[in-house]
Design a protein around this motif. Structure first.
Motif, PDB file in Angstrom:
ATOM      1  N   TYR A 171       0.869  -1.183   0.000  1.00 27.74           N
ATOM      2  CA  TYR A 171       0.000   0.000   0.000  1.00 27.74           C
ATOM      3  C   TYR A 171       0.896   1.220   0.000  1.00 27.74           C
ATOM      4  O   TYR A 171       1.959   1.228   0.644  1.00 27.74           O
ATOM      5  CB  TYR A 171      -0.889   0.001   1.251  1.00 27.74           C
ATOM      6  CG  TYR A 171      -1.657   1.295   1.474  1.00 27.74           C
ATOM      7  CD1 TYR A 171      -2.849   1.536   0.810  1.00 27.74           C
ATOM      8  CD2 TYR A 171      -1.176   2.269   2.353  1.00 27.74           C
ATOM      9  CE1 TYR A 171      -3.554   2.719   1.010  1.00 27.74           C
ATOM     10  CE2 TYR A 171      -1.871   3.453   2.557  1.00 27.74           C
ATOM     11  CZ  TYR A 171      -3.053   3.670   1.884  1.00 27.74           C
ATOM     12  OH  TYR A 171      -3.741   4.834   2.081  1.00 27.74           O
ATOM     13  N   GLU A 173       1.099   5.824  -0.305  1.00 33.88           N
ATOM     14  CA  GLU A 173       0.486   7.151  -0.358  1.00 33.88           C
ATOM     15  C   GLU A 173       1.535   8.150  -0.804  1.00 33.88           C
ATOM     16  O   GLU A 173       2.714   8.033  -0.443  1.00 33.88           O
ATOM     17  CB  GLU A 173      -0.076   7.573   1.002  1.00 33.88           C
ATOM     18  CG  GLU A 173      -1.345   6.856   1.395  1.00 33.88           C
ATOM     19  CD  GLU A 173      -1.956   7.392   2.685  1.00 33.88           C
ATOM     20  OE1 GLU A 173      -1.531   8.489   3.134  1.00 33.88           O
ATOM     21  OE2 GLU A 173      -2.850   6.724   3.243  1.00 33.88           O
ATOM     22  N   MET A 252      -6.580  11.894  -3.743  1.00 37.68           N
ATOM     23  CA  MET A 252      -7.176  12.255  -2.453  1.00 37.68           C
ATOM     24  C   MET A 252      -7.411  13.760  -2.430  1.00 37.68           C
ATOM     25  O   MET A 252      -6.581  14.539  -2.915  1.00 37.68           O
ATOM     26  CB  MET A 252      -6.261  11.849  -1.297  1.00 37.68           C
ATOM     27  CG  MET A 252      -6.006  10.359  -1.190  1.00 37.68           C
ATOM     28  SD  MET A 252      -5.028   9.916   0.288  1.00 37.68           S
ATOM     29  CE  MET A 252      -3.452  10.712  -0.088  1.00 37.68           C
ATOM     30  N   TYR A 262      -2.073  11.071  -3.665  1.00 39.92           N
ATOM     31  CA  TYR A 262      -2.615   9.809  -4.163  1.00 39.92           C
ATOM     32  C   TYR A 262      -2.413   8.721  -3.113  1.00 39.92           C
ATOM     33  O   TYR A 262      -1.512   8.791  -2.269  1.00 39.92           O
ATOM     34  CB  TYR A 262      -1.888   9.380  -5.449  1.00 39.92           C
ATOM     35  CG  TYR A 262      -2.600   9.754  -6.722  1.00 39.92           C
ATOM     36  CD1 TYR A 262      -3.420   8.845  -7.375  1.00 39.92           C
ATOM     37  CD2 TYR A 262      -2.451  11.026  -7.272  1.00 39.92           C
ATOM     38  CE1 TYR A 262      -4.081   9.190  -8.555  1.00 39.92           C
ATOM     39  CE2 TYR A 262      -3.101  11.378  -8.448  1.00 39.92           C
ATOM     40  CZ  TYR A 262      -3.915  10.450  -9.085  1.00 39.92           C
ATOM     41  OH  TYR A 262      -4.572  10.793 -10.236  1.00 39.92           O
ATOM     42  N   ARG A 263      -3.256   7.695  -3.220  1.00 34.87           N
ATOM     43  CA  ARG A 263      -3.068   6.485  -2.435  1.00 34.87           C
ATOM     44  C   ARG A 263      -3.456   5.298  -3.303  1.00 34.87           C
ATOM     45  O   ARG A 263      -4.285   5.423  -4.215  1.00 34.87           O
ATOM     46  CB  ARG A 263      -3.909   6.509  -1.172  1.00 34.87           C
ATOM     47  CG  ARG A 263      -5.410   6.511  -1.417  1.00 34.87           C
ATOM     48  CD  ARG A 263      -6.158   6.611  -0.114  1.00 34.87           C
ATOM     49  NE  ARG A 263      -7.600   6.786  -0.354  1.00 34.87           N
ATOM     50  CZ  ARG A 263      -8.491   7.067   0.602  1.00 34.87           C
ATOM     51  NH1 ARG A 263      -8.083   7.227   1.845  1.00 34.87           N
ATOM     52  NH2 ARG A 263      -9.770   7.199   0.296  1.00 34.87           N
TER      53      ARG A 263
END
Length: 282
Positions: A171, A173, A252, A262-263
């Motif tokens: 994940y 960000e 985001m 962004y993520r």
């Protein structure tokens, strides 16, 4: 706010070595509606009584044999050195008033009693004391609530990370400038780099030997603030092999609609891409 019922239900301790004074104060307070009264003529018992009951107000005579009111106040301060000790001193010596206040008393009344003055001072002191307790309780509840919310957020983030790890390899960000702010998962090990090296985009691209055409498409999506799903791009690793990554991401925005970054998630799909590229046996 503090109600009249709260004030009349406050815990009060009367301390005086003269029984007549104790009876007078008890009678006056009961007549005014106070319900939780305790009294003692033994100054040595005051600290133990307060430790057990935490009175909202202590009516304390200063002139007592064996242990005077000043000594009692010193003992009370040791029970709760950082707290609010609610002491209303009773004295027939005007010269003792300043010393009493310096010793920790919050107010004083003079002998002989003016009953209207005594009731007024007791009411006012209890109102301040109970407001202080409400504020103290509110602060404790607020601290507990913050601690609980922090624990919930930590657990929520941990759950999210676990779910992310099940659904993908990592994940990530980025902030509004395209700098990575969070990376969870083994991607750094896959790339053979450190988190610090992600801060320099130009150096990163040169060191990791990305396919520039694929990277240009990905950058165009990001520049347009578009979400992207299962985008595949590649690079040449240290062994000279082509390595493929599949990423999905979304922009985001804050409450005012301002873009904040962004993520997304990603995974290594090299094995899948190589298998697809293998010619099938006839």
């Amino acid at each position: 706010m503090v109600s009249t019922a709260d004030i009349l239900n406050a815990r009060i301790l009367i301390v005086d070595d003269q029984e007549a004074n104790v009876q007078l104060l008890e009678q006056m307070l009961r007549g005014a509606g106070y319900q939780r009264l305790t009294s003692t003529m033994d100054p040595f018992a005051v600290c133990d009584l307060h430790r057990a009951n935490h009175y909202d107000l202590i009516l304390l005579d200063l002139q007592m044999p064996g242990m005077d009111g000043f000594q009692v106040m010193e003992g009370l301060k040791e029970i709760d050195p950082d707290g609010y000790v609610p002491i209303l001193v009773v004295t027939a010596q005007p010269g003792h008033k300043l010393r009493a206040l310096a010793s920790g008393a919050k107010d004083f009344v003079a002998k002989p009693f003016d009953l209207v003055e005594v009731k007024t001072r007791i009411h006012n002191m209890l109102e301040v004391r109970l407001l202080y307790k409400k504020l103290q309780n509110y602060s404790q509840v607020l601290e507990q609530t913050v601690a609980e919310r922090t624990a919930e957020l930590t657990e929520s983030e941990a759950r999210f990370r676990r779910l992310t790890e099940l659904a993908s390899d990592w994940y990530w960000e980025q902030d509004a400038q395209g700098q990575f702010t969070k990376v969870y998962g083994p991607v750094l090990d896959m790339l053979g780099i450190s988190m610090e090296s992600l801060l320099g985009e130009i150096k990163q691209e040169q060191a990791l030997r990305w396919n520039e055409a694929e990277r240009a498409v990905l950058k165009a999506n990001v520049a347009a603030r578009r979400p992207f799903l299962d985008f595949v791009f590649s690079r040449i690793d240290d062994a000279g092999e082509r390595q493929y990554f599949q990423v999905s991401g979304e922009p985001m925005f804050d409450a005012s609609g301002r873009f904040t970054g962004y993520r997304g998630v990603g995974r290594d799909v090299s094995a899948i891409m190589r298998e697809v590229a293998q010619p099938r046996a006839a």
